[in-house]
Design a protein around this motif. Sequence first.
Motif, PDB file in Angstrom:
ATOM      1  N   LEU A 339      38.020  36.179  37.752  1.00 21.71           N
ATOM      2  CA  LEU A 339      37.805  37.418  38.503  1.00 21.71           C
ATOM      3  C   LEU A 339      36.347  37.847  38.450  1.00 21.71           C
ATOM      4  CD1 LEU A 339      40.971  39.500  37.517  1.00 21.71           C
ATOM      5  CD2 LEU A 339      40.471  38.479  39.748  1.00 21.71           C
ATOM      6  N   ILE A 340      35.689  37.590  37.317  1.00 19.90           N
ATOM      7  CA  ILE A 340      34.297  38.003  37.159  1.00 19.90           C
ATOM      8  C   ILE A 340      33.374  37.195  38.056  1.00 19.90           C
ATOM      9  CG2 ILE A 340      32.364  37.998  35.531  1.00 19.90           C
ATOM     10  CD1 ILE A 340      34.330  38.822  33.362  1.00 19.90           C
ATOM     11  N   ILE A 341      33.548  35.876  38.082  1.00 20.13           N
ATOM     12  CA  ILE A 341      32.609  35.034  38.839  1.00 20.13           C
ATOM     13  C   ILE A 341      33.015  34.855  40.293  1.00 20.13           C
ATOM     14  CG2 ILE A 341      32.034  33.765  36.739  1.00 20.13           C
ATOM     15  CD1 ILE A 341      33.595  31.374  37.946  1.00 20.13           C
ATOM     16  N   ALA A 342      34.202  35.333  40.680  1.00 21.75           N
ATOM     17  CA  ALA A 342      34.683  35.098  42.047  1.00 21.75           C
ATOM     18  C   ALA A 342      33.870  35.856  43.086  1.00 21.75           C
ATOM     19  CB  ALA A 342      36.159  35.482  42.162  1.00 21.75           C
ATOM     20  N   ARG A 343      33.264  36.979  42.690  1.00 21.77           N
ATOM     21  CA  ARG A 343      32.494  37.804  43.634  1.00 21.77           C
ATOM     22  C   ARG A 343      31.073  37.984  43.126  1.00 21.77           C
ATOM     23  NH1 ARG A 343      37.738  39.546  43.688  1.00 21.77           N
ATOM     24  NH2 ARG A 343      38.659  39.934  45.741  1.00 21.77           N
ATOM     25  N   PRO A 344      30.221  36.979  43.317  1.00 20.44           N
ATOM     26  CA  PRO A 344      28.855  37.062  42.784  1.00 20.44           C
ATOM     27  C   PRO A 344      28.052  38.201  43.387  1.00 20.44           C
ATOM     28  CG  PRO A 344      29.109  35.153  44.234  1.00 20.44           C
ATOM     29  CD  PRO A 344      30.485  35.702  43.981  1.00 20.44           C
ATOM     30  N   TRP A 345      28.352  38.613  44.630  1.00 20.24           N
ATOM     31  CA  TRP A 345      27.616  39.711  45.248  1.00 20.24           C
ATOM     32  C   TRP A 345      27.878  41.038  44.524  1.00 20.24           C
ATOM     33  CZ3 TRP A 345      31.620  36.988  47.445  1.00 20.24           C
ATOM     34  CH2 TRP A 345      32.824  37.674  47.626  1.00 20.24           C
ATOM     35  N   ARG A 346      28.951  41.120  43.768  1.00 23.92           N
ATOM     36  CA  ARG A 346      29.205  42.292  42.939  1.00 23.92           C
ATOM     37  C   ARG A 346      28.755  42.069  41.504  1.00 23.92           C
ATOM     38  NH1 ARG A 346      35.367  44.114  44.746  1.00 23.92           N
ATOM     39  NH2 ARG A 346      34.895  44.569  46.955  1.00 23.92           N
ATOM     40  N   LEU A 347      28.919  40.847  41.030  1.00 27.28           N
ATOM     41  CA  LEU A 347      28.589  40.561  39.637  1.00 27.28           C
ATOM     42  C   LEU A 347      27.094  40.653  39.384  1.00 27.28           C
ATOM     43  CD1 LEU A 347      29.356  39.603  36.807  1.00 27.28           C
ATOM     44  CD2 LEU A 347      29.221  37.238  37.651  1.00 27.28           C
ATOM     45  N   VAL A 348      26.264  40.089  40.265  1.00 22.91           N
ATOM     46  CA  VAL A 348      24.824  40.062  40.026  1.00 22.91           C
ATOM     47  C   VAL A 348      24.238  41.473  39.930  1.00 22.91           C
ATOM     48  CG1 VAL A 348      22.596  39.370  40.979  1.00 22.91           C
ATOM     49  CG2 VAL A 348      24.503  37.759  40.982  1.00 22.91           C
ATOM     50  N   PRO A 349      24.536  42.406  40.861  1.00 26.27           N
ATOM     51  CA  PRO A 349      24.022  43.777  40.684  1.00 26.27           C
ATOM     52  C   PRO A 349      24.501  44.423  39.388  1.00 26.27           C
ATOM     53  CG  PRO A 349      24.772  43.450  42.935  1.00 26.27           C
ATOM     54  CD  PRO A 349      25.222  42.256  42.164  1.00 26.27           C
ATOM     55  N   TRP A 350      25.753  44.170  39.004  1.00 25.17           N
ATOM     56  CA  TRP A 350      26.248  44.726  37.744  1.00 25.17           C
ATOM     57  C   TRP A 350      25.482  44.162  36.567  1.00 25.17           C
ATOM     58  CZ3 TRP A 350      28.283  42.941  33.187  1.00 25.17           C
ATOM     59  CH2 TRP A 350      28.880  43.895  32.373  1.00 25.17           C
ATOM     60  N   LEU A 351      25.200  42.856  36.588  1.00 26.69           N
ATOM     61  CA  LEU A 351      24.416  42.238  35.517  1.00 26.69           C
ATOM     62  C   LEU A 351      22.998  42.794  35.488  1.00 26.69           C
ATOM     63  CD1 LEU A 351      25.534  38.506  35.840  1.00 26.69           C
ATOM     64  CD2 LEU A 351      26.090  40.070  33.974  1.00 26.69           C
ATOM     65  N   GLU A 352      22.429  43.069  36.668  1.00 26.48           N
ATOM     66  CA  GLU A 352      21.097  43.669  36.712  1.00 26.48           C
ATOM     67  C   GLU A 352      21.096  45.059  36.076  1.00 26.48           C
ATOM     68  OE1 GLU A 352      20.189  43.604  40.849  1.00 26.48           O
ATOM     69  OE2 GLU A 352      19.248  41.621  40.764  1.00 26.48           O
ATOM     70  N   ARG A 353      22.125  45.848  36.374  1.00 28.93           N
ATOM     71  CA  ARG A 353      22.209  47.186  35.768  1.00 28.93           C
ATOM     72  C   ARG A 353      22.396  47.083  34.259  1.00 28.93           C
ATOM     73  NH1 ARG A 353      25.292  48.106  40.517  1.00 28.93           N
ATOM     74  NH2 ARG A 353      27.246  47.761  39.380  1.00 28.93           N
ATOM     75  N   PHE A 354      23.222  46.144  33.829  1.00 30.48           N
ATOM     76  CA  PHE A 354      23.422  45.919  32.393  1.00 30.48           C
ATOM     77  C   PHE A 354      22.101  45.524  31.743  1.00 30.48           C
ATOM     78  CE2 PHE A 354      24.142  42.964  28.910  1.00 30.48           C
ATOM     79  CZ  PHE A 354      25.034  43.656  28.115  1.00 30.48           C
TER      80      PHE A 354
END
Length: 513
Positions: A339-354
């Motif tokens: 579920l985490i890697i399935a949507r990279p367009w959501r994961l990458v911004p979240w990782l940037e905020r983290f």
Amino acid sequence: MEYAVLFGLCALVSGVVIRFSISLAGRLGAMDRPGGHKQHAVSTPFVGGFGLISVLAVAFAVRDLVPGGPTSVALLVGALAMFVTGLADDIRHLGFKSRFVVQAVVALSMVYVGGVELASLGELLPGVEVELGWLGVPVTVFATIGMINAVNMIDGIDGLSGSVSLVSLAFIAVVAQVAGNSAGLLVAVALAGGVAGFLYFNLRYPGNSRARVFLGDNGSMLLGFVFAWLLIALSQGGEGGEAAAMTPVTALWLFALPLMDTVGVMLRRIWLGKSPFRADRHHLHHLLVRAGFRVCDVIALAVVMQIVCALVGVGGLLLRVPEYLMFWLFLGVFAVYLLIIARPWRLVPWLERFHRRFGLPSAQVRGIFVGYVRRESCPQLLALIAQGISGRYDYQLSVFETDRKDAQGRQVYCLVHVPQIGDEHLIGAVRRDVVRLRRRLARKHGLDIRLLLSRAEESRSHSSVDGAAAAGRRSGGDRRQLRGTLIYSIERGRHSIRGDHRGFELSLPPPCS
């Protein structure tokens, strides 16, 4: 002590063989050249497998450490076949069908010559032991091909596959030691030594800013095959009633990260209607790099993830946790990962905020932001900034004036811009300068000092300040981009100084050495 000596000997042998192989790589054509989806900047030798095949030979030769017979011969011959096939793929770029055929033949030899077969999946449901029967051979072939390619697919950035493999081999050695399986223990220790020798050339560390050697298909296919052999052999038991060293479910945990990453990415490609064998840059390590994590931080995170998974697997084995609970727990962890890697367009911004939230060093560091002050305070501020910069890199010091003033009349900020692309050492130097400036300026003068980042997104690129949201609220400006009029600029290098004053005269002391 014997195993420690074996590990050190194999690490030395691997390092020496790889060093010698580097000089031959150009003649063999085993060079990985930049281009396509590959991001490295210079041609790099594909000779990691030379070190690994050499240590397997050592394990079989030194004092006859591994018992002879068809089992050991099948292991060595299968590893050699994988090494040669991988080397041919590195040089000639074989199609995936050709590789699969060779891998299937080697897997069949593992079953019929070596006697290593996945005959049972263990107790996957309460009281239900899943015996494969006639399906054992095709399932063994499928699992072997899967593990061979899993190691290949996780080999995406410097040091990743080697570091994760080293962790898995260490835990396999522990399991074999506890179970008293000397053959499995010695193969795991020898191969771990070979991987350690390879990592000397492949990891980034002070004095080695980039990988000098890649594992290549010759190394990843060999490594994946030995993983398949060890995990299946140790989880199924041996001939003559020899007890299994671990359960089949434990094997999943010991190989968790390569397995989850490969299956997750392939399922995502199928879901998008693409070939599961078509290379892309949506593996977890690629997404972390895109979000600004340094290569060394990605390696550290992957190693921690693999250690945690291996500890869970070994802990469940030693504590005799029911197999079906460990199996369904693994499926749950994999579902979350998918579920985490399935949507990279959501994961990458979240990782940037983290990344920004915790102030982690970024691979996209381009300098330092210092603000805000009154215009008349700039000479003193720039002098303090220049004294706080280590002088270990070239930089451009610029002063910008915004249109709006805060309650204290502050409207000027400074940017220390580093023009060159940061490697691990440059990033560390800039990071230390930020800490030094915060100690000198932030508490005493109430200034905001942050890392200046440069993000390169797929559709656009822009510069931003780490934590610019807070700075934007104070200035009333844009939350993403800093806007202002340049009123002063000076370039400082270790050998030259060049300024652009634009009517704003200042004198700066030399940077600290």
